[in-house]
Write a protein that holds these residues in place. Structure first.
Motif, mmCIF file in Angstrom:
data_model
loop_
_atom_site.group_PDB
_atom_site.id
_atom_site.type_symbol
_atom_site.label_atom_id
_atom_site.label_comp_id
_atom_site.label_asym_id
_atom_site.label_seq_id
_atom_site.Cartn_x
_atom_site.Cartn_y
_atom_site.Cartn_z
ATOM 1 N N GLY A 305 0.838 -1.196 0.000
ATOM 2 C CA GLY A 305 0.000 0.000 0.000
ATOM 3 C C GLY A 305 0.869 1.241 0.000
ATOM 4 N N ALA A 306 0.339 2.301 -0.620
ATOM 5 C CA ALA A 306 1.131 3.529 -0.692
ATOM 6 C C ALA A 306 0.223 4.717 -0.996
ATOM 7 C CB ALA A 306 2.206 3.408 -1.779
ATOM 8 N N PRO A 307 0.712 5.901 -0.682
ATOM 9 C CA PRO A 307 -0.029 7.098 -1.073
ATOM 10 C C PRO A 307 0.180 7.412 -2.548
ATOM 11 C CG PRO A 307 1.566 7.553 0.701
ATOM 12 C CD PRO A 307 1.885 6.214 0.140
ATOM 13 N N THR A 308 -0.675 8.278 -3.015
ATOM 14 C CA THR A 308 -0.448 8.922 -4.316
ATOM 15 C C THR A 308 0.483 10.111 -4.071
ATOM 16 O OG1 THR A 308 -2.652 8.294 -5.046
ATOM 17 C CG2 THR A 308 -1.600 10.129 -6.201
ATOM 18 N N LEU A 313 2.361 6.982 -8.297
ATOM 19 C CA LEU A 313 2.596 6.113 -7.142
ATOM 20 C C LEU A 313 3.805 6.605 -6.355
ATOM 21 C CD1 LEU A 313 1.942 3.477 -5.601
ATOM 22 C CD2 LEU A 313 3.370 2.249 -7.265
ATOM 23 N N TYR A 314 3.649 6.661 -5.045
ATOM 24 C CA TYR A 314 4.734 7.013 -4.114
ATOM 25 C C TYR A 314 6.024 6.308 -4.567
ATOM 26 C CZ TYR A 314 6.576 7.622 0.699
ATOM 27 O OH TYR A 314 7.290 7.957 1.818
ATOM 28 N N HIS A 315 7.077 7.076 -4.798
ATOM 29 C CA HIS A 315 8.145 6.500 -5.637
ATOM 30 C C HIS A 315 8.922 5.369 -4.974
ATOM 31 C CE1 HIS A 315 10.865 9.495 -3.709
ATOM 32 N NE2 HIS A 315 11.749 8.560 -3.904
ATOM 33 N N GLU A 316 9.011 5.356 -3.624
ATOM 34 C CA GLU A 316 9.706 4.218 -2.997
ATOM 35 C C GLU A 316 8.970 2.903 -3.267
ATOM 36 O OE1 GLU A 316 13.281 5.543 -1.606
ATOM 37 O OE2 GLU A 316 12.523 3.512 -1.263
ATOM 38 N N MET A 317 7.637 2.985 -3.307
ATOM 39 C CA MET A 317 6.867 1.773 -3.639
ATOM 40 C C MET A 317 7.046 1.424 -5.110
ATOM 41 S SD MET A 317 5.059 -0.725 -2.708
ATOM 42 C CE MET A 317 4.579 -0.332 -1.019
ATOM 43 N N HIS A 332 2.927 -16.305 -6.165
ATOM 44 C CA HIS A 332 2.669 -15.413 -5.042
ATOM 45 C C HIS A 332 1.281 -14.795 -5.123
ATOM 46 C CE1 HIS A 332 6.708 -15.941 -3.655
ATOM 47 N NE2 HIS A 332 6.535 -15.053 -2.706
ATOM 48 N N LEU A 333 0.826 -14.351 -3.971
ATOM 49 C CA LEU A 333 -0.490 -13.722 -3.836
ATOM 50 C C LEU A 333 -0.286 -12.246 -3.552
ATOM 51 C CD1 LEU A 333 -1.943 -16.327 -1.277
ATOM 52 C CD2 LEU A 333 -2.083 -16.427 -3.791
ATOM 53 N N LEU A 334 -1.143 -11.402 -4.126
ATOM 54 C CA LEU A 334 -0.992 -9.964 -3.909
ATOM 55 C C LEU A 334 -2.330 -9.307 -3.591
ATOM 56 C CD1 LEU A 334 1.056 -7.553 -4.077
ATOM 57 C CD2 LEU A 334 0.170 -7.150 -6.385
ATOM 58 N N GLY A 335 -2.322 -8.527 -2.488
ATOM 59 C CA GLY A 335 -3.419 -7.604 -2.204
ATOM 60 C C GLY A 335 -2.845 -6.203 -2.184
ATOM 61 N N TRP A 336 -3.683 -5.186 -2.374
ATOM 62 C CA TRP A 336 -3.114 -3.837 -2.371
ATOM 63 C C TRP A 336 -4.129 -2.790 -1.950
ATOM 64 C CZ3 TRP A 336 -3.891 -6.740 -6.750
ATOM 65 C CH2 TRP A 336 -4.690 -6.212 -7.757
ATOM 66 N N PHE A 337 -3.593 -1.693 -1.536
ATOM 67 C CA PHE A 337 -4.415 -0.565 -1.069
ATOM 68 C C PHE A 337 -3.616 0.714 -1.299
ATOM 69 C CE2 PHE A 337 -2.237 0.333 3.002
ATOM 70 C CZ PHE A 337 -1.434 -0.802 3.100
ATOM 71 N N GLY A 338 -4.319 1.846 -1.233
ATOM 72 C CA GLY A 338 -3.614 3.107 -1.430
ATOM 73 C C GLY A 338 -4.425 4.264 -0.898
ATOM 74 N N SER A 339 -3.781 5.412 -0.829
ATOM 75 C CA SER A 339 -4.462 6.594 -0.318
ATOM 76 C C SER A 339 -4.167 7.774 -1.239
ATOM 77 C CB SER A 339 -3.999 6.892 1.100
ATOM 78 O OG SER A 339 -2.629 7.258 1.082
ATOM 79 N N TYR A 340 -4.996 8.809 -1.092
ATOM 80 C CA TYR A 340 -4.747 10.032 -1.864
ATOM 81 C C TYR A 340 -5.383 11.210 -1.148
ATOM 82 C CZ TYR A 340 -9.558 9.573 -3.639
ATOM 83 O OH TYR A 340 -10.908 9.457 -3.748
ATOM 84 N N GLY A 341 -4.864 12.393 -1.469
ATOM 85 C CA GLY A 341 -5.418 13.605 -0.875
ATOM 86 C C GLY A 341 -6.477 14.216 -1.771
ATOM 87 N N TRP A 342 -6.139 14.354 -3.053
ATOM 88 C CA TRP A 342 -7.104 14.984 -3.963
ATOM 89 C C TRP A 342 -7.172 14.316 -5.339
ATOM 90 C CZ3 TRP A 342 -2.282 16.753 -2.879
ATOM 91 C CH2 TRP A 342 -1.439 17.007 -3.970
ATOM 92 N N ALA A 343 -6.168 13.516 -5.723
ATOM 93 C CA ALA A 343 -6.195 12.872 -7.043
ATOM 94 C C ALA A 343 -5.753 11.431 -6.873
ATOM 95 C CB ALA A 343 -5.254 13.592 -8.002
ATOM 96 N N LYS A 345 -4.351 7.844 -7.621
ATOM 97 C CA LYS A 345 -3.472 7.195 -8.598
ATOM 98 C C LYS A 345 -2.825 5.912 -8.058
ATOM 99 C CE LYS A 345 -1.886 7.593 -12.791
ATOM 100 N NZ LYS A 345 -2.755 7.694 -13.955
ATOM 101 N N ALA A 346 -2.530 5.889 -6.735
ATOM 102 C CA ALA A 346 -1.713 4.786 -6.197
ATOM 103 C C ALA A 346 -2.325 3.421 -6.473
ATOM 104 C CB ALA A 346 -1.503 4.984 -4.691
ATOM 105 N N VAL A 347 -3.615 3.275 -6.211
ATOM 106 C CA VAL A 347 -4.241 1.958 -6.344
ATOM 107 C C VAL A 347 -4.192 1.486 -7.797
ATOM 108 C CG1 VAL A 347 -6.482 0.785 -6.259
ATOM 109 C CG2 VAL A 347 -5.649 2.042 -4.272
ATOM 110 N N SER A 348 -4.522 2.378 -8.723
ATOM 111 C CA SER A 348 -4.522 1.951 -10.132
ATOM 112 C C SER A 348 -3.105 1.656 -10.613
ATOM 113 C CB SER A 348 -5.181 3.009 -11.013
ATOM 114 O OG SER A 348 -4.467 4.221 -10.942
#
Ligand code: FEO
Length: 396
Positions: A305-308, A313-317, A332-343, A345-348
């Motif tokens: 998971g990471a912020p936008t 995408l948050y560049h370290e991720m 392997h199995l993958l789940g994911w999540f992300g956050s944003y303030g106004w736009a 992008k992270a999840v997509s």
């Protein structure tokens, strides 16, 4: 110098100075560059060491053979941590014959401008030293295309190059029976996953070529000489190269102000409550990626998971996902999540990484958090943690 067995001597060196192996991978416990000298009618050196350590290397060689010449230098692998001293060895021993394969010599000319006094071997060829017979087995891509291993068929000793190697300097003891090896096991997995991990199929091919060969010692180019732990070490490389994992979960996140981190905590709690015992969590900006990659090789489940950031995408991720994609990790199995303030992008973007490069099996519904967790997104995070747990426990 330590005699391993039957006039085979350890003449390697330790590097406790370098921060990053290959300029990339931290060395908290250092690393050894192992070289071996066979004192027979024909004297044979197997691999060299990084050139910065040449003075010590020469002292070790001369401690064994004094002023006598070296007849052969076998080059199992051309990466400069092992080939770096070839040119200087040739200056001290101008008559030395360098044993390698066609690809070895193409690289040797490219790296060091050396093309004379070579003995080209084919897969399965042998040379006689007197008492010892050496035979050569090509193991391409473990870790470079020219890689081969050398088998002392007289003494059941395998000079394995990078294969079965690990990070960690040798602090006095050389052979595993002289050492408490506990500190080496996780560092072996970190070494394998980061250095050789992309080449699981070639490692499997190499293991098949060596199956049934009686081995009393494995002399790798990094880490202890294996004697008591041969079965364990071969088992670790076999398991990792088959992408066999334990039923555990890596949760890895980037966070700027703690909102994405809170979501990670909720996911971890839910996975734990659902019965997953092996859960490791990393802040991608704090923990060096090599440790995260190590644990992705250990555990089947990964949730990232990471912020936008800057509408991306948050560049370290982004960097971590790029590194994971480069390792070509399977099953392997993958789940994911992300956050944003106004736009958003992270999840997509994480989904794009998985669709285009990672190809892990998606688990659960991705969670997208606007600004901070709500009751609704908290419940979605819990559902993601539970979905991963159910999938992992089904495998156990
Ligand atoms: Fe230790 Fe691929 O060199």
């Amino acid at each position: 110098m330590l005699e391993i067995t039957n006039k085979i001597y350890y003449v390697g060196v330790n590097d406790r100075n370098k921060n990053l192996f290959e300029g990339l991978w931290p060395l908290p416990n250092g690393v050894s560059y192992n070289s071996y000298l066979i004192d027979d009618e024909k004297v044979c050196l197997v691999d060299t060491v990084e050139v910065d350590f040449f003075t010590q290397f020469m002292e070790h060689i001369q401690e064994v053979i004094g002023d006598r010449p070296i007849d052969y230098l076998v080059i199992n692998h051309m990466e400069p941590d092992h080939s770096g001293s070839i040119a200087l060895i040739k200056k001290y021993y101008p008559q030395i014959q360098i044993v390698g394969n066609k690809k070895t010599f193409q690289m040797m000319e490219g790296f060091y401008g050396i093309a004379d006094n070579t003995v080209e071997v084919k897969n399965g060829d042998s040379i006689e030293l007197g008492h010892h017979t050496l035979s050569f087995v090509f193991t391409p891509m473990v870790h470079w295309p020219e890689t081969m291993v050398t088998l002392d068929t007289t003494c059941n000793v395998l000079f394995s190059g990078d294969a079965f190697g690990c990070f960690g300097a040798l602090n006095g003891g050389i052979v595993d029976s002289q050492i408490n090896c506990d500190t080496f096991w996780l560092e072996m997995t970190r070494y394998y996953s980061n250095i050789v991990g992309k080449y699981g199929t070639p490692v499997q091919n190499a293991l098949k070529k060596l199956a049934g060969v009686k081995l009393d010692y494995i002399c790798a180019t990094h880490g202890p000489v294996w004697h008591e732990y041969i079965d364990k070490v071969v088992g670790i490389y076999d398991q990792l190269s088959k992408y066999e994992t334990e039923p555990g979960l890596v949760i890895c996140y980037g966070t700027m102000y703690g909102n994405t981190e809170r979501a990670a905590e909720v996911i971890a709690r839910a996975a734990s409550e659902a019965g997953v015992k092996n859960i490791v969590m990393y802040n991608v900006s704090k923990t060096h990626h090599s440790y995260i990659i190590r644990d992705v090789f250990r555990y089947k489940g990964l949730i990232v998971g990471a912020p936008t950031y800057n509408t991306a995408l948050y560049h370290e991720m982004d960097v971590l996902l790029s590194e994971l994609a480069g390792k070509d990790i399977k099953n392997h199995l993958l789940g994911w999540f992300g956050s944003y303030g106004w736009a958003s992008k992270a999840v997509s973007e994480i989904q794009r990484w998985n669709d285009e490069r990672l190809h892990y099996e998606p688990v659960g519904e991705p969670v997208e958090i606007k600004q901070s967790l709500t009751a609704e997104t908290t419940a979605q995070c819990e559902a993601l943690g539970r979905a991963m747990a159910e999938r992992l426990l089904k495998e156990a």
